[in-house]
Scaffold this motif. Structure first.
Motif, short mmCIF file in Angstrom:
data_model
loop_
_atom_site.label_atom_id
_atom_site.label_comp_id
_atom_site.label_asym_id
_atom_site.label_seq_id
_atom_site.Cartn_x
_atom_site.Cartn_y
_atom_site.Cartn_z
N THR A 56 7.14 23.98 55.59
CA THR A 56 8.20 23.70 56.58
C THR A 56 7.63 23.66 57.99
OG1 THR A 56 9.85 24.76 55.16
CG2 THR A 56 10.43 24.45 57.47
N ALA A 89 5.95 20.44 58.49
CA ALA A 89 6.95 19.37 58.64
C ALA A 89 7.49 19.31 60.06
CB ALA A 89 8.09 19.58 57.64
N TYR A 90 7.71 20.48 60.66
CA TYR A 90 8.22 20.51 62.04
C TYR A 90 7.15 20.08 63.04
CZ TYR A 90 12.89 22.32 61.22
OH TYR A 90 14.21 22.43 60.86
N THR A 124 7.23 16.36 62.86
CA THR A 124 8.44 15.89 63.56
C THR A 124 8.20 15.86 65.06
OG1 THR A 124 9.84 16.86 61.84
CG2 THR A 124 10.89 16.34 63.93
N GLU A 162 14.87 16.99 67.21
CA GLU A 162 15.39 17.83 66.12
C GLU A 162 15.54 17.02 64.84
OE1 GLU A 162 17.05 17.32 68.96
OE2 GLU A 162 16.38 19.08 70.08
N PRO A 163 14.97 17.50 63.74
CA PRO A 163 15.13 16.81 62.45
C PRO A 163 16.39 17.29 61.72
CG PRO A 163 13.65 18.65 62.17
CD PRO A 163 14.07 18.66 63.63
N GLU A 166 17.20 19.05 58.31
CA GLU A 166 16.55 19.75 57.21
C GLU A 166 17.59 20.00 56.12
OE1 GLU A 166 13.93 23.78 56.25
OE2 GLU A 166 14.54 23.35 58.30
N SER A 197 18.26 20.52 51.59
CA SER A 197 17.69 20.74 50.27
C SER A 197 17.86 19.49 49.42
CB SER A 197 18.35 21.93 49.58
OG SER A 197 19.67 21.59 49.17
N ILE A 242 13.88 16.16 56.75
CA ILE A 242 13.02 17.04 55.97
C ILE A 242 13.76 17.46 54.71
CG2 ILE A 242 11.81 19.27 55.95
CD1 ILE A 242 11.58 19.01 59.03
N ASN A 276 13.72 19.75 51.44
CA ASN A 276 13.10 20.89 50.77
C ASN A 276 13.29 20.81 49.26
OD1 ASN A 276 12.11 22.48 53.06
ND2 ASN A 276 14.27 22.70 53.60
N TYR A 321 10.89 10.21 56.38
CA TYR A 321 11.30 11.20 55.39
C TYR A 321 10.11 12.08 55.01
CZ TYR A 321 15.27 8.07 55.25
OH TYR A 321 16.34 7.29 55.61
#
Length: 228
Positions: A73, A76-77, A80, A93-94, A96, A98, A118, A120, A161
């Protein structure tokens, strides 16, 4: 005839220059030098090529795999932030979400999503697509939609993505789906060594405002060796 004598020399890993912006964002991450260098090269490519056609050869969708707690994570940020810094993502800001939530209402969720999404537990998506008898046609349709989204993202470069998942499932995704493979950059967070875990732990202790004695550091290291 004389046989040619071949001199075998150890090949040293050549480190690529990492841009300062990337170096700063990776300052707290230990043991991911290969990933840092790859992201640095992608960032340089973005900064140099302002035209979409020049950038299209490099997919800016990502599959990130690793163990639980390995930093997927966080990585991923970082990506981003770099997409925003490079000027190809319009928002910092993405979204996020599931994989389970995404599958329940994909079109509604992505309709007003920010440029970076993002996802998960992406292994859930892959296992569902790989086992149609458990998921039925609906889940296969969702996977086809994901393929289309990734293709559109590569061409349009308006959405990006990032799929985060467990390593063996993500390896299977990449090796068994050539179409997906063409649309993503695959980053594997390595299994950390005891020494790297020790460095990460000491960094966390210092960051939280604590101190640890030299004997404590050694005991901490020995305990990590046992458990890992």
């Amino acid at each position: 005839k004389k046989k040619a004598v071949v001199s075998v020399q150890a090949v040293k890993r050549v480190e690529r220059v990492v841009p300062e912006t990337v170096e700063k964002l990776f300052a707290d991450m230990i043991g991911v030098d290969d990933i840092k260098e790859e992201i640095g090269a992608l960032y340089q490519h973005l900064k140099v090529n302002d035209n979409k056609i020049d950038r299209i050869a490099v997919p800016f969708n990502f599959v990130i795999s690793g163990q639980v707690g390995s930093g997927k994570t966080k990585l991923a940020y970082i990506i981003t932030e770099l997409l925003y810094e490079a000027g190809i993502s319009k928002r910092r800001e993405p979204l996020e979400i599931s994989a389970v939530s995404l599958m329940e209402s994909m079109q509604e969720v992505l309709e007003d999503a920010p440029p970076v999404v993002i996802i998960n537990n992406a292994e859930y998506l892959w296992s569902s697509a790989a086992q149609p008898e458990k998921g039925g046609e609906d889940k296969n349709q969702i996977w086809l939609l994901l393929e289309q989204l990734l293709e559109d993202a590569c061409v349009g470069q308006e959405h990006f993505y990032l799929f985060l998942g467990e390593m063996s499932a993500m390896d299977s995704l990449i090796s068994n789906n050539s179409k997906i493979k063409n649309y993503v950059t695959y980053l594997k967070i390595p299994v950390y060594s005891s020494t790297q875990l020790h460095q990460i732990g000491l960094q966390m202790i210092e960051k939280d405002g604590y101190e640890i004695s030299e004997d404590g550091k050694e005991q901490f290291y020995q305990e990590l060796r046992k458990k890992s």
